[in-house]
Write a protein that holds these residues in place. Sequence first.
Motif, PDB file in Angstrom:
ATOM      1  N   UNK A  73      13.293  36.666  30.800  1.00 25.68           N
ATOM      2  CA  UNK A  73      14.457  37.300  30.228  1.00 25.68           C
ATOM      3  C   UNK A  73      14.038  38.248  29.115  1.00 25.68           C
ATOM      4  N   UNK A  74      14.766  39.338  28.966  1.00 22.70           N
ATOM      5  CA  UNK A  74      14.468  40.311  27.917  1.00 22.70           C
ATOM      6  C   UNK A  74      14.832  39.732  26.555  1.00 22.70           C
ATOM      7  N   UNK A  75      14.309  40.313  25.473  1.00 22.14           N
ATOM      8  CA  UNK A  75      14.712  39.852  24.134  1.00 22.14           C
ATOM      9  C   UNK A  75      16.221  39.879  23.944  1.00 22.14           C
ATOM     10  N   UNK A  76      16.884  40.872  24.510  1.00 23.63           N
ATOM     11  CA  UNK A  76      18.344  40.958  24.397  1.00 23.63           C
ATOM     12  C   UNK A  76      19.011  39.793  25.136  1.00 23.63           C
ATOM     13  N   UNK A  77      18.485  39.453  26.309  1.00 18.78           N
ATOM     14  CA  UNK A  77      19.047  38.332  27.061  1.00 18.78           C
ATOM     15  C   UNK A  77      18.801  37.014  26.336  1.00 18.78           C
ATOM     16  N   UNK A  78      17.608  36.852  25.775  1.00 21.56           N
ATOM     17  CA  UNK A  78      17.317  35.633  25.019  1.00 21.56           C
ATOM     18  C   UNK A  78      18.244  35.504  23.821  1.00 21.56           C
ATOM     19  N   UNK A  79      18.483  36.623  23.142  1.00 21.90           N
ATOM     20  CA  UNK A  79      19.347  36.597  21.962  1.00 21.90           C
ATOM     21  C   UNK A  79      20.779  36.234  22.323  1.00 21.90           C
ATOM     22  N   UNK A  80      21.167  36.460  23.573  1.00 24.44           N
ATOM     23  CA  UNK A  80      22.535  36.163  24.016  1.00 24.44           C
ATOM     24  C   UNK A  80      22.702  34.711  24.454  1.00 24.44           C
ATOM     25  N   UNK A  81      21.659  33.904  24.331  1.00 24.88           N
ATOM     26  CA  UNK A  81      21.714  32.515  24.769  1.00 24.88           C
ATOM     27  C   UNK A  81      22.613  31.697  23.848  1.00 24.88           C
ATOM     28  N   UNK A  82      23.551  30.982  24.435  1.00 35.87           N
ATOM     29  CA  UNK A  82      24.451  30.124  23.668  1.00 35.87           C
ATOM     30  C   UNK A  82      23.917  28.705  23.530  1.00 35.87           C
ATOM     31  N   UNK A  83      23.259  28.214  24.583  1.00 35.31           N
ATOM     32  CA  UNK A  83      22.758  26.837  24.540  1.00 35.31           C
ATOM     33  C   UNK A  83      21.531  26.704  25.431  1.00 35.31           C
ATOM     34  N   UNK A  84      20.646  25.788  25.037  1.00 38.60           N
ATOM     35  CA  UNK A  84      19.423  25.477  25.778  1.00 38.60           C
ATOM     36  C   UNK A  84      19.419  23.986  26.052  1.00 38.60           C
ATOM     37  N   UNK A  85      19.140  23.607  27.304  1.00 39.92           N
ATOM     38  CA  UNK A  85      19.078  22.204  27.686  1.00 39.92           C
ATOM     39  C   UNK A  85      17.687  21.920  28.237  1.00 39.92           C
ATOM     40  N   UNK A  86      16.987  20.987  27.592  1.00 43.39           N
ATOM     41  CA  UNK A  86      15.670  20.556  28.082  1.00 43.39           C
ATOM     42  C   UNK A  86      15.780  19.134  28.632  1.00 43.39           C
ATOM     43  N   UNK A  87      15.073  18.881  29.742  1.00 46.65           N
ATOM     44  CA  UNK A  87      15.178  17.580  30.400  1.00 46.65           C
ATOM     45  C   UNK A  87      14.154  16.572  29.913  1.00 46.65           C
ATOM     46  N   UNK A  88      12.944  17.023  29.554  1.00 43.20           N
ATOM     47  CA  UNK A  88      11.920  16.120  29.046  1.00 43.20           C
ATOM     48  C   UNK A  88      10.793  16.949  28.449  1.00 43.20           C
TER      49      UNK A  88
END
Length: 355
Positions: free
Chosen positions: A147-162
């Motif tokens: 993802x571009x820096x602009x797309x990363x900056x638009x991230x609302x939430x991150x979910x990690x499984x382990x």
Amino acid sequence: MKLTFVLATTLLGSLMLLSACSTSNTVQQLNGIPDNAADIVKNKAYFQNMYRGDIPYPANCEQDCYLPHPLVECQTPAEQCRYTGAKASPELKTGFSVHWLGHASFSINTPDGQQLLLDPVTGQFDWPVNWAAHLFGTKARPTMPELSPEQLAATDAVLYSHLHYDHFSTRDIKLIGTSAHYYLPYGMAAYMPNGGYQVTEMAWYSSAQQGKLTIDAVPARHFNSRTLSDENQALWAGWLIQHGDKKLFFAGDTGYSQHFNDIRQRYGVIDICLLPIASYHGPNYRAVHMTPEDALMVAEELGCKVMIPWGYGNASWQMGDHSSHSPLLRLLHMQQRLNSKVPLLILNEGDSVVL
């Protein structure tokens, strides 16, 4: 005087930078199952799978599991391949869109206009395993779609499984930044970099609200570690994302067990199922990863209206697999052999689909 001023401002800037880097994260903890999760983390005890021991598998491919398929075009047998079939799927009208970045990494756009990232790990592994793998000659994955820096900056939430290095990346966390909210299984917040991140730790079957979404941590049959001395001291999980009555399920790394039936009983049928189909060869691998036929049976148990498989691909690192696309070939073969009615939506790395 001018030199002193320059040195002083440089030192002040460095101190401010160090201070910013050491800003404590804000961590909320949500209770669920196991109900003593806080004590397990405090005492450095061990989390366990909900169902343990030998579990009968509902189906097995015994021979001719990796036959060529007319819709999988490969440069060499089962390597450097591309699925050429139509990206057809049922008319679900869920409002979710799914962008597969490769391996277990997805970008999800939700019906309420949010962008979620699932297990974002660019490159082969997080540091330092990426460096060690290169040093010792492990076959490196080609660069995954990023993802571009602009797309990363638009991230609302991150979910990690382990915590495993192909599923949890401090490098990517730093790239995404502090604007996003991070959802982690219980005990994993200690592995986040400091810097003012907003984190919610969740035990199994706990729920959180993210805008108009309900995010539930659900069981998986796997294990967790980041070093040689911390195995299973933090929980692992899959994720169920709901908007109204529409549901998207990300299983994370998991083996087959009764926990899938439990999820069906609790949440009902699932619209979109993102299920792993790789890394099942070798001693004990299948206990904590699913074969393609396991995933097909799980999709039936969950009532998946569409199943999107992951874990194969040209950017896969092939631990526990014959080749980059052997899991996909086995999936397509077993779909026919089992006469499975589960609608499959096969993606190549970088593909997006609106559901």
